[in-house]
Design a protein around this motif. Structure first.
Motif, short mmCIF file in Angstrom:
data_model
loop_
_atom_site.label_atom_id
_atom_site.label_comp_id
_atom_site.label_asym_id
_atom_site.label_seq_id
_atom_site.Cartn_x
_atom_site.Cartn_y
_atom_site.Cartn_z
N THR A 1 144.92 68.96 104.32
CA THR A 1 144.06 67.87 104.61
C THR A 1 144.84 66.45 104.00
OG1 THR A 1 142.33 69.01 104.82
CG2 THR A 1 141.94 66.75 104.68
N LYS A 2 144.97 65.33 104.61
CA LYS A 2 145.39 64.20 104.21
C LYS A 2 144.58 63.25 104.86
CE LYS A 2 148.37 61.69 101.83
NZ LYS A 2 148.17 61.46 100.37
N THR A 3 144.17 62.26 104.00
CA THR A 3 143.26 61.03 104.37
C THR A 3 144.29 59.89 104.43
OG1 THR A 3 141.33 61.87 103.47
CG2 THR A 3 141.59 59.56 103.96
N CYS A 4 144.06 59.14 105.45
CA CYS A 4 144.80 57.75 105.64
C CYS A 4 143.86 56.70 104.85
CB CYS A 4 144.90 57.22 106.97
SG CYS A 4 145.79 55.63 107.36
N VAL A 5 144.70 56.16 103.53
CA VAL A 5 143.96 55.12 102.99
C VAL A 5 144.17 53.53 103.51
CG1 VAL A 5 144.01 53.92 100.52
CG2 VAL A 5 144.31 56.45 100.84
N VAL A 6 145.19 53.37 103.83
CA VAL A 6 145.89 52.13 104.43
C VAL A 6 146.26 52.51 105.90
CG1 VAL A 6 147.32 50.08 104.32
CG2 VAL A 6 146.21 50.86 102.32
N THR A 7 146.13 51.83 106.74
CA THR A 7 146.67 52.19 108.27
C THR A 7 148.23 52.19 108.20
OG1 THR A 7 144.93 50.82 109.52
CG2 THR A 7 146.91 51.17 110.56
N ASP A 8 148.53 53.47 108.66
CA ASP A 8 150.08 53.91 108.90
C ASP A 8 150.74 54.52 107.55
OD1 ASP A 8 150.31 52.96 111.40
OD2 ASP A 8 150.73 51.01 111.12
N ASP A 9 149.96 54.42 106.58
CA ASP A 9 150.46 55.07 105.18
C ASP A 9 150.80 56.33 105.36
OD1 ASP A 9 148.00 55.84 104.90
OD2 ASP A 9 147.74 55.51 102.79
N ILE A 10 150.45 57.24 105.96
CA ILE A 10 150.64 58.62 105.98
C ILE A 10 151.52 59.04 107.45
CG2 ILE A 10 148.95 59.28 104.53
CD1 ILE A 10 147.44 60.48 106.96
N ASN A 11 151.92 58.01 108.22
CA ASN A 11 152.75 58.25 109.45
C ASN A 11 154.17 58.76 108.63
OD1 ASN A 11 151.00 56.64 110.26
ND2 ASN A 11 152.39 55.25 111.34
N GLY A 12 154.55 59.71 109.56
CA GLY A 12 155.84 60.49 109.32
C GLY A 12 155.91 61.72 108.24
N GLN A 13 154.67 61.73 107.77
CA GLN A 13 154.34 62.97 106.88
C GLN A 13 154.16 64.23 107.37
OE1 GLN A 13 151.85 61.89 103.43
NE2 GLN A 13 152.93 59.95 103.22
N LEU A 14 154.07 65.30 106.83
CA LEU A 14 153.90 66.47 107.55
C LEU A 14 152.72 67.27 106.69
CD1 LEU A 14 157.31 68.21 107.23
CD2 LEU A 14 156.45 67.11 109.07
N LEU A 15 151.90 68.06 107.44
CA LEU A 15 150.83 69.00 107.12
C LEU A 15 151.66 70.45 107.20
CD1 LEU A 15 147.73 67.53 108.76
CD2 LEU A 15 148.55 67.11 106.46
N ILE A 16 151.58 71.16 106.24
CA ILE A 16 152.04 72.66 106.21
C ILE A 16 151.09 73.59 105.62
CG2 ILE A 16 154.05 74.01 105.42
CD1 ILE A 16 155.60 71.44 104.89
N VAL A 17 150.93 74.90 106.59
CA VAL A 17 149.95 75.78 105.98
C VAL A 17 150.88 77.04 106.14
CG1 VAL A 17 148.02 77.04 106.20
CG2 VAL A 17 147.99 74.65 106.65
N GLU A 18 151.15 77.77 105.09
CA GLU A 18 151.47 79.41 105.29
C GLU A 18 150.63 80.33 104.85
OE1 GLU A 18 155.35 81.90 103.65
OE2 GLU A 18 155.10 80.02 102.66
#
Length: 146
Positions: free
Chosen positions: A79-96
């Motif tokens: 899980t990742k929360t966006c703090v400022v609009t667009d700050d997590i754009n281009g990041q990945l979520l990965i679960v193995e």
């Protein structure tokens, strides 16, 4: 075939298309039959994010090849929360998940609070028998050792 490269050791599969910007996404990937695999890694990208939006990727499992009865695997959540609009754009979520207790698994993308857009889901599978054979969703692949 050289078993030192990733292509010979992992099977790749495309498991779900991108999801548009929304604050209430609840989107399941294709189900994976783990009978011939030891481990599965689900990967999705965050394409767009609005402040306070919460992006989540979790993995669920079931004894049957059906969505009904799927239950979340304990701790199999990114899980990742966006703090400022667009700050997590281009990041990945990965679960193995390695050696799930049920035969079938699926990735589930959710968004909450504010809008999140996701890219497609790709699954990397570690087979029990090597070398690996790429899944039907792989159009072409090649391995080079230079």
């Amino acid at each position: 075939m050289n078993i030192h490269g990733l292509l010979a050791n992992l099977e790749s599969r495309w498991a779900k298309a991108a999801v548009a910007l929304a604050s209430n996404t609840d989107d399941n990937s294709a189900r994976i039959d783990m009978i011939d695999y030891e481990s599965a890694m689900f990967i999705t990208s965050i394409e767009d994010s609005v402040a306070t939006g919460v992006a989540t990727l979790k993995v669920e499992q079931n004894d049957l090849d059906q969505d009904s009865g799927m239950v979340a695997i304990t701790d199999a959540t990114a899980t990742k929360t966006c703090v400022v609009t667009d700050d997590i754009n281009g990041q990945l979520l990965i679960v193995e998940v390695r050696n799930p207790s049920k035969r079938y698994i699926q990735g589930v993308r959710t968004s909450a609070t504010a809008n999140i857009a996701f890219g497609g889901i790709v699954v990397l599978l570690k087979p029990r028998i090597f070398p690996s054979v790429q899944g039907a969703t792989v159009a072409a692949s090649t391995y080079v050792s230079d």
